[in-house]
Design a protein around this motif. Structure first.
Motif, short mmCIF file in Angstrom:
data_model
loop_
_atom_site.label_atom_id
_atom_site.label_comp_id
_atom_site.label_asym_id
_atom_site.label_seq_id
_atom_site.Cartn_x
_atom_site.Cartn_y
_atom_site.Cartn_z
N UNK A 182 0.81 -1.22 0.00
CA UNK A 182 0.00 0.00 0.00
C UNK A 182 0.85 1.27 0.00
N UNK A 183 2.15 1.12 -0.01
CA UNK A 183 3.02 2.30 0.09
C UNK A 183 2.80 3.27 -1.07
N UNK A 184 2.68 2.74 -2.28
CA UNK A 184 2.50 3.62 -3.45
C UNK A 184 1.23 4.46 -3.32
N UNK A 185 0.19 3.88 -2.75
CA UNK A 185 -1.06 4.62 -2.58
C UNK A 185 -0.84 5.80 -1.64
N UNK A 186 -0.23 5.54 -0.48
CA UNK A 186 0.01 6.59 0.51
C UNK A 186 0.94 7.65 -0.06
N UNK A 187 1.99 7.19 -0.73
CA UNK A 187 2.99 8.13 -1.26
C UNK A 187 2.38 9.03 -2.34
N UNK A 188 1.55 8.45 -3.20
CA UNK A 188 0.95 9.23 -4.28
C UNK A 188 -0.03 10.26 -3.73
N UNK A 189 -0.84 9.86 -2.77
CA UNK A 189 -1.82 10.79 -2.19
C UNK A 189 -1.12 11.96 -1.50
N UNK A 190 -0.07 11.66 -0.76
CA UNK A 190 0.61 12.73 -0.03
C UNK A 190 1.44 13.61 -0.97
N UNK A 191 1.88 13.05 -2.10
CA UNK A 191 2.73 13.82 -3.00
C UNK A 191 1.93 14.67 -3.97
N UNK A 192 0.69 14.25 -4.26
CA UNK A 192 -0.09 14.95 -5.29
C UNK A 192 -0.50 16.35 -4.83
N UNK A 193 -1.33 16.43 -3.82
CA UNK A 193 -1.75 17.72 -3.27
C UNK A 193 -1.63 17.64 -1.75
N UNK A 194 -0.45 17.32 -1.30
CA UNK A 194 -0.25 17.05 0.12
C UNK A 194 -0.56 18.23 1.01
N UNK A 195 -1.16 17.94 2.14
CA UNK A 195 -1.44 18.95 3.15
C UNK A 195 -1.32 18.30 4.51
N UNK A 196 -1.79 18.98 5.53
CA UNK A 196 -1.67 18.46 6.90
C UNK A 196 -2.41 17.12 7.03
N UNK A 197 -3.57 17.01 6.39
CA UNK A 197 -4.36 15.79 6.49
C UNK A 197 -3.66 14.61 5.85
N UNK A 198 -3.09 14.81 4.68
CA UNK A 198 -2.40 13.71 4.00
C UNK A 198 -1.12 13.32 4.74
N UNK A 199 -0.44 14.31 5.31
CA UNK A 199 0.75 13.98 6.10
C UNK A 199 0.37 13.20 7.35
N UNK A 200 -0.79 13.50 7.90
CA UNK A 200 -1.29 12.74 9.04
C UNK A 200 -1.55 11.29 8.64
N UNK A 201 -2.09 11.10 7.43
CA UNK A 201 -2.30 9.74 6.92
C UNK A 201 -0.98 9.02 6.74
N UNK A 202 0.02 9.73 6.19
CA UNK A 202 1.34 9.11 6.03
C UNK A 202 1.94 8.76 7.38
N UNK A 203 1.81 9.66 8.36
CA UNK A 203 2.34 9.37 9.69
C UNK A 203 1.67 8.13 10.29
N UNK A 204 0.36 8.01 10.09
CA UNK A 204 -0.34 6.83 10.58
C UNK A 204 0.17 5.57 9.89
N UNK A 205 0.39 5.67 8.59
CA UNK A 205 0.92 4.53 7.83
C UNK A 205 2.30 4.12 8.36
N UNK A 206 3.17 5.10 8.55
CA UNK A 206 4.52 4.81 9.04
C UNK A 206 4.46 4.19 10.44
N UNK A 207 3.57 4.73 11.29
CA UNK A 207 3.44 4.19 12.64
C UNK A 207 2.97 2.73 12.60
N UNK A 208 1.96 2.44 11.80
CA UNK A 208 1.47 1.06 11.69
C UNK A 208 2.53 0.14 11.10
N UNK A 209 3.26 0.65 10.13
CA UNK A 209 4.31 -0.16 9.53
C UNK A 209 5.38 -0.50 10.56
#
Length: 298
Positions: A182-209
């Motif tokens: 699922x990394x590509x999904x998270x990375x693409x979402x955060x890279x496309x129009x990244x904001x605080x919300x998408x970075x929060x999603x990435x942080x959650x992904x990294x924490x779970x990983x």
């Protein structure tokens, strides 16, 4: 069943959610939004792994969410996860899944309350909600790991631990695999129009990983400890048996000699021959005992 959870007049975008998909609903939606037939086939495959695919006018995402299945021996992709297929564009989102999920209902209520300003915001919320389904299972795995660790180190009676730890390892490794894919999904979402919300999603992904990486590593260590402790217990048992055999070896030798049926043997006719031999056997046993104590083997 097809539901429209958001419409353009109210939300400036459309959200179509389809669960328990029927052929007519799927193809009518595909024709309306220009969705590719092969991607529709992917969205209906129950065991398809996570993926991100960018088309000309939209993106296609498959994300797997953790199920509520708490069966001890559940260890396959379909037993532990459910698939959510997402077609995402600037003005519409289509979600397809086989079973109704609570997270879709919650997000639908948020859209009705005007908490999602765009499809990108909604997509990020969907991915974040999907990631959250892995949070509680990680706690359950951690508690199970603590239980098996206690059984290995503190319990003298052996429970069927190896089978349980095998399925624990399978679950942790499978979730790690889902998160890695699922990394590509998270990375693409955060890279496309990244904001605080998408970075929060990435942080959650990294924490779970990191959590599942640590769980998998700890389970592997626990399995190694289990085999080491089992080998140690076997060695202790063999050591005790060896000690007993050393005690009885000289006694068996003496008894074997006096068990031979010869007429002429030392002390065979002696009045105190029997108690003398018994005394010699006791002395030999005591000497072996004190020798073992001195060596620290007892």
């Amino acid at each position: 069943m097809l539901r429209q959870l958001a419409s353009k007049p109210e939300n400036d975008f459309e959200w179509i959610d389809i669960y328990e998909p029927q052929h007519e609903e799927i193809h009518a939606t595909a024709e309306k939004y220009g969705l590719h037939e092969e991607l529709l086939d992917d969205s209906l495959q129950p065991d398809h792994l996570p993926k991100y695919e960018q088309m000309e006018n939209y993106a296609f995402i498959i994300f797997r969410i953790h199920t509520d299945n708490r069966a001890t021996e559940a260890d396959t992709v379909q037993q532990l996860t459910h698939k959510v297929a997402i077609f995402y564009a600037k003005d519409f989102i289509v979600t397809i899944h086989r079973k109704p999920h609570k997270l879709i209902e919650v997000l639908g209520d948020q859209v009705k309350q005007g908490k999602c300003s765009s499809t990108f915001h909604l997509l990020n919320n969907i991915i974040k909600a999907c990631l959250m389904t892995y949070d509680e299972p990680s706690n359950h795995l951690a508690r199970s790991l603590e239980y098996y660790e206690e059984q290995i180190f503190l319990r003298t009676r052996k429970a069927p631990l190896l089978k349980g730890m095998y399925f624990l390892k399978r679950k942790a490794d499978l979730v790690r695999r889902m998160l890695m894919l699922s990394y590509d999904i998270i990375d693409t979402i955060d890279a496309e129009d990244g904001d605080v919300s998408t970075r929060d999603t990435r942080d959650m992904y990294v924490r779970l990983q990191n959590i599942y990486d640590a769980l998998s590593e700890n389970i592997n260590h626990l399995l190694n400890l289990y085999f080491n402790v089992s080998a140690q217990r076997t060695n202790d048992t063999v050591r005790v048996l060896t000690v007993f055999s050393v005690f009885f070896m000289p006694l068996t030798f003496i008894v074997g000699i006096y068990g031979m049926n010869f007429d002429f043997m030392p002390e065979l006719r002696a009045h105190y021959g029997y108690p003398i031999v018994l005394g010699v056997m006791v002395i030999i046993t005591l000497l072996i005992y004190f020798w073992f104590r001195r060596k620290g083997w007892l």
